[in-house]
Design a protein around this motif. Structure first.
Motif: not given
Length: 183
Positions: A96-100, A105-107
């Protein structure tokens, strides 16, 4: 001097814009993860669990065919499936992160690390050893042909005779506390 004020304003505007963009991306991530679920099913198909993106159990299905198993086995299977499903959450989060938000980033990296520590990989599957039950429960008579035994009826117990009640005289106005309250 005006150039430095204009440059400061531009820098603050740029930070504000980046913060708003990051907030929008992380909100999109949260929205995306909100509806995600993970379902795991036992090899024999007798137990199925579904968890949400926070790792909470949302659905548990135990098939009728599990009735022949010992409850200790079924409960161990449920727990094992929940752990397997929870261990898939970090992977779901990375996708989901790779798409949004992106994973650079570090967070984002910290969010994934936190999910991995909260939902570690389950231990390797091994057949759990369950001790034999310490007692056998039988719900039917030993032999179905034999009529059930009933104990002989007990003799009737004599009933105590009630004592007649004494009536208090009508002119007795003291109570049982030692006399009239008016004296």
């Amino acid at each position: 001097m005006p150039d430095s004020i204009d440059a400061s304003d531009a820098m603050i505007d740029n930070w504000t814009k980046r913060l708003e963009e990051n907030a929008a991306r992380y909100q999109a991530l949260a929205d995306r993860m909100q509806g995600q679920t993970v379902t795991e099913r036992s090899k024999d198909g007798t137990v199925q669990v579904t968890i949400d993106s926070r790792g909470l159990l949302k659905n548990l299905v135990i098939a009728e065919s599990a009735a022949g198993k010992r409850m200790a086995e079924v409960s161990a299977q449920v727990m094992q499936l929940v752990q397997r499903a929870q261990a898939r959450i970090p992977e779901l989060l990375q996708q989901a992160m790779s798409e949004t938000t992106g994973t650079g980033d570090q967070a984002a990296a910290e969010i994934v690390r936190e999910a991995q520590s909260t939902f570690p990989a389950p231990p390797p599957e091994a057949e759990p050893a369950f001790p034999e039950p310490d007692r056998v429960r039988r719900f039917l008579p030993e032999e179905a042909d034999e009529p059930p035994r009933t104990p002989p009826p007990s003799p009737p117990q004599p009933q105590p005779q009630p004592q007649p009640r004494r009536r208090r005289p009508a002119d007795d106005d003291d109570d049982d506390f030692g006399g009239s309250i008016l004296s």
